[in-house]
Design a protein around this motif. Structure first.
Motif, PDB file in Angstrom:
ATOM      1  N   VAL A  64       0.866  -1.187  -0.016  1.00 16.35           N
ATOM      2  CA  VAL A  64      -0.092  -0.063  -0.025  1.00 16.35           C
ATOM      3  C   VAL A  64       0.903   1.009  -0.038  1.00 16.35           C
ATOM      4  O   VAL A  64       0.439   2.235  -0.705  1.00 16.35           O
ATOM      5  CB  VAL A  64      -0.879   0.104   1.097  1.00 16.35           C
ATOM      6  N   GLU A  65       1.879   1.441   0.845  1.00 17.28           N
ATOM      7  CA  GLU A  65       2.897   2.285   0.662  1.00 17.28           C
ATOM      8  C   GLU A  65       3.383   2.711  -0.707  1.00 17.28           C
ATOM      9  O   GLU A  65       3.622   3.908  -0.981  1.00 17.28           O
ATOM     10  CB  GLU A  65       4.019   2.035   1.773  1.00 17.28           C
ATOM     11  N   LYS A  66       3.580   1.491  -1.290  1.00 17.62           N
ATOM     12  CA  LYS A  66       4.331   1.545  -2.666  1.00 17.62           C
ATOM     13  C   LYS A  66       3.533   2.065  -3.671  1.00 17.62           C
ATOM     14  O   LYS A  66       3.608   2.967  -4.486  1.00 17.62           O
ATOM     15  CB  LYS A  66       4.917   0.210  -3.109  1.00 17.62           C
ATOM     16  N   HIS A  67       2.108   1.467  -3.697  1.00 15.62           N
ATOM     17  CA  HIS A  67       1.225   1.807  -4.844  1.00 15.62           C
ATOM     18  C   HIS A  67       0.253   2.901  -4.235  1.00 15.62           C
ATOM     19  O   HIS A  67      -0.592   3.431  -5.289  1.00 15.62           O
ATOM     20  CB  HIS A  67       0.360   0.392  -4.987  1.00 15.62           C
ATOM     21  N   GLY A  68       0.108   3.403  -3.116  1.00 15.49           N
ATOM     22  CA  GLY A  68      -0.823   4.381  -2.832  1.00 15.49           C
ATOM     23  C   GLY A  68      -2.363   3.810  -2.769  1.00 15.49           C
ATOM     24  O   GLY A  68      -2.703   2.789  -2.666  1.00 15.49           O
ATOM     25  N   ALA A  69      -3.236   4.964  -2.896  1.00 13.04           N
ATOM     26  CA  ALA A  69      -4.735   4.812  -2.960  1.00 13.04           C
ATOM     27  C   ALA A  69      -5.178   4.207  -4.197  1.00 13.04           C
ATOM     28  O   ALA A  69      -4.334   4.137  -5.104  1.00 13.04           O
ATOM     29  CB  ALA A  69      -5.158   6.240  -2.582  1.00 13.04           C
ATOM     30  N   ALA A  70      -6.419   3.779  -4.021  1.00 23.20           N
ATOM     31  CA  ALA A  70      -6.949   2.915  -5.170  1.00 23.20           C
ATOM     32  C   ALA A  70      -8.588   3.594  -5.142  1.00 23.20           C
ATOM     33  O   ALA A  70      -9.429   2.963  -4.992  1.00 23.20           O
ATOM     34  CB  ALA A  70      -7.165   1.383  -4.760  1.00 23.20           C
ATOM     35  N   PRO A  71      -8.485   4.813  -5.821  1.00 15.84           N
ATOM     36  CA  PRO A  71      -9.839   5.518  -5.656  1.00 15.84           C
ATOM     37  C   PRO A  71     -10.939   4.848  -6.511  1.00 15.84           C
ATOM     38  O   PRO A  71     -12.203   5.248  -6.187  1.00 15.84           O
ATOM     39  CB  PRO A  71      -9.586   6.986  -6.110  1.00 15.84           C
ATOM     40  N   HIS A  72     -10.642   4.038  -7.560  1.00  8.71           N
ATOM     41  CA  HIS A  72     -11.623   3.303  -8.089  1.00  8.71           C
ATOM     42  C   HIS A  72     -11.938   1.975  -7.792  1.00  8.71           C
ATOM     43  O   HIS A  72     -12.484   1.096  -8.572  1.00  8.71           O
ATOM     44  CB  HIS A  72     -11.253   3.412  -9.683  1.00  8.71           C
ATOM     45  N   PHE A  73     -11.283   1.473  -6.407  1.00  6.09           N
ATOM     46  CA  PHE A  73     -11.386   0.145  -5.961  1.00  6.09           C
ATOM     47  C   PHE A  73     -13.106  -0.205  -5.911  1.00  6.09           C
ATOM     48  O   PHE A  73     -13.861   0.501  -5.381  1.00  6.09           O
ATOM     49  CB  PHE A  73     -10.726   0.274  -4.621  1.00  6.09           C
ATOM     50  N   SER A  74     -13.366  -1.191  -6.420  1.00  5.16           N
ATOM     51  CA  SER A  74     -14.394  -1.889  -6.350  1.00  5.16           C
ATOM     52  C   SER A  74     -14.730  -3.234  -5.663  1.00  5.16           C
ATOM     53  O   SER A  74     -13.741  -4.101  -6.089  1.00  5.16           O
ATOM     54  CB  SER A  74     -15.228  -1.889  -7.643  1.00  5.16           C
ATOM     55  N   THR A  75     -15.478  -3.661  -4.940  1.00  6.19           N
ATOM     56  CA  THR A  75     -15.414  -4.849  -4.135  1.00  6.19           C
ATOM     57  C   THR A  75     -16.771  -5.408  -3.867  1.00  6.19           C
ATOM     58  O   THR A  75     -17.769  -4.529  -3.895  1.00  6.19           O
ATOM     59  CB  THR A  75     -14.768  -4.771  -2.486  1.00  6.19           C
ATOM     60  N   HIS A  76     -16.710  -6.760  -3.471  1.00  7.01           N
ATOM     61  CA  HIS A  76     -17.996  -7.256  -3.230  1.00  7.01           C
ATOM     62  C   HIS A  76     -17.527  -8.298  -2.172  1.00  7.01           C
ATOM     63  O   HIS A  76     -16.594  -9.341  -2.116  1.00  7.01           O
ATOM     64  CB  HIS A  76     -18.515  -8.293  -4.177  1.00  7.01           C
ATOM     65  N   ILE A  77     -18.156  -8.370  -0.798  1.00  8.19           N
ATOM     66  CA  ILE A  77     -17.919  -8.953   0.366  1.00  8.19           C
ATOM     67  C   ILE A  77     -18.802 -10.164   0.603  1.00  8.19           C
ATOM     68  O   ILE A  77     -20.158  -9.866   0.469  1.00  8.19           O
ATOM     69  CB  ILE A  77     -17.725  -8.343   1.441  1.00  8.19           C
ATOM     70  N   ASP A  78     -18.211 -11.422   0.827  1.00 11.56           N
ATOM     71  CA  ASP A  78     -19.204 -12.672   1.153  1.00 11.56           C
ATOM     72  C   ASP A  78     -18.737 -13.074   2.503  1.00 11.56           C
ATOM     73  O   ASP A  78     -17.614 -13.374   2.563  1.00 11.56           O
ATOM     74  CB  ASP A  78     -19.084 -13.659  -0.039  1.00 11.56           C
ATOM     75  N   ILE A  79     -19.414 -13.472   3.276  1.00 11.45           N
ATOM     76  CA  ILE A  79     -19.206 -14.250   4.545  1.00 11.45           C
ATOM     77  C   ILE A  79     -19.378 -15.662   4.114  1.00 11.45           C
ATOM     78  O   ILE A  79     -20.734 -16.112   3.963  1.00 11.45           O
ATOM     79  CB  ILE A  79     -20.037 -13.645   5.699  1.00 11.45           C
ATOM     80  N   LEU A  80     -18.390 -16.261   4.196  1.00 10.64           N
ATOM     81  CA  LEU A  80     -18.648 -17.791   3.615  1.00 10.64           C
ATOM     82  C   LEU A  80     -18.974 -18.790   4.758  1.00 10.64           C
ATOM     83  O   LEU A  80     -19.635 -19.907   4.637  1.00 10.64           O
ATOM     84  CB  LEU A  80     -17.235 -18.366   2.917  1.00 10.64           C
ATOM     85  N   ASP A  81     -18.490 -18.736   5.913  1.00 14.78           N
ATOM     86  CA  ASP A  81     -18.891 -19.405   7.022  1.00 14.78           C
ATOM     87  C   ASP A  81     -18.263 -18.480   8.308  1.00 14.78           C
ATOM     88  O   ASP A  81     -17.653 -17.678   8.344  1.00 14.78           O
ATOM     89  CB  ASP A  81     -17.851 -20.707   7.020  1.00 14.78           C
ATOM     90  N   LYS A  82     -19.173 -19.162   9.454  1.00  8.41           N
ATOM     91  CA  LYS A  82     -18.880 -18.457  10.693  1.00  8.41           C
ATOM     92  C   LYS A  82     -19.084 -19.443  11.821  1.00  8.41           C
ATOM     93  O   LYS A  82     -20.073 -19.747  11.653  1.00  8.41           O
ATOM     94  CB  LYS A  82     -19.758 -17.020  10.853  1.00  8.41           C
ATOM     95  N   THR A  83     -18.149 -19.320  12.656  1.00  4.69           N
ATOM     96  CA  THR A  83     -18.838 -20.133  14.152  1.00  4.69           C
ATOM     97  C   THR A  83     -18.704 -18.921  15.262  1.00  4.69           C
ATOM     98  O   THR A  83     -18.687 -17.663  14.833  1.00  4.69           O
ATOM     99  CB  THR A  83     -17.567 -21.067  14.406  1.00  4.69           C
ATOM    100  N   GLU A  84     -18.722 -19.265  16.369  1.00  8.33           N
ATOM    101  CA  GLU A  84     -18.764 -18.316  17.354  1.00  8.33           C
ATOM    102  C   GLU A  84     -17.664 -17.357  17.487  1.00  8.33           C
ATOM    103  O   GLU A  84     -17.780 -16.262  17.792  1.00  8.33           O
ATOM    104  CB  GLU A  84     -18.912 -19.115  18.769  1.00  8.33           C
ATOM    105  N   ASN A  85     -16.181 -18.009  17.256  1.00  5.98           N
ATOM    106  CA  ASN A  85     -14.990 -17.239  17.234  1.00  5.98           C
ATOM    107  C   ASN A  85     -14.029 -17.069  16.066  1.00  5.98           C
ATOM    108  O   ASN A  85     -13.251 -16.756  16.106  1.00  5.98           O
ATOM    109  CB  ASN A  85     -14.187 -17.760  18.656  1.00  5.98           C
TER     110      ASN A  85
END
Length: 129
Positions: A64-85
């Protein structure tokens, strides 16, 4: 012994919040913000195109220090699995700071009531138009 799951909406929101903070840290190039999403001993392994990257999460901060910001960054987040911790999530993205697309898999762990990414597995691909 059965694993107890706490699958409340609040818990899912807490996990997504950690991952959204990570995404915003990448979008803005803010390393201090990124550090809030990761356990201090987090590791990362994966491929930046054909190059294998391995080791501590400081590799991410260096990138991140080398490449800097990503103003056009587009993402999709999925929670695939989850337990208590523990949890496993996937983030698909386009146009990181180096204008590359890819996918991250994050393993999260709940420590002292707070979710943190403990490992990052990733593949960054050659940009295809």
């Amino acid at each position: 012994m059965a694993v107890t799951e706490n699958n409340s909406v609040q818990e899912y929101k807490a996990i997504v919040s950690v991952l959204e903070n990570y995404v915003e840290g990448l979008r803005t190039g803010n390393i201090e913000r990124l550090k809030k999403s990761f356990h201090q001993d987090a590791i990362m392994y994966g491929y930046w195109e054909e190059y294998f990257i391995e080791g501590g999460i400081s590799n991410l901060y260096d990138s991140v220090e080398k490449h800097g910001a990503a103003p056009h960054f587009s993402t999709h987040i999925d929670i695939l699995d989850k337990t208590e911790n523990t949890a496993l999530a996937r983030i698909r993205y386009e146009r990181n700071a180096a204008d590359k697309d890819g996918v991250d898999y994050h393993s999260l762990i709940k420590v002292k009531g707070e979710w943190k990414v403990i490992s990052k597995l990733f593949q960054i691909s050659v940009k295809q138009y």
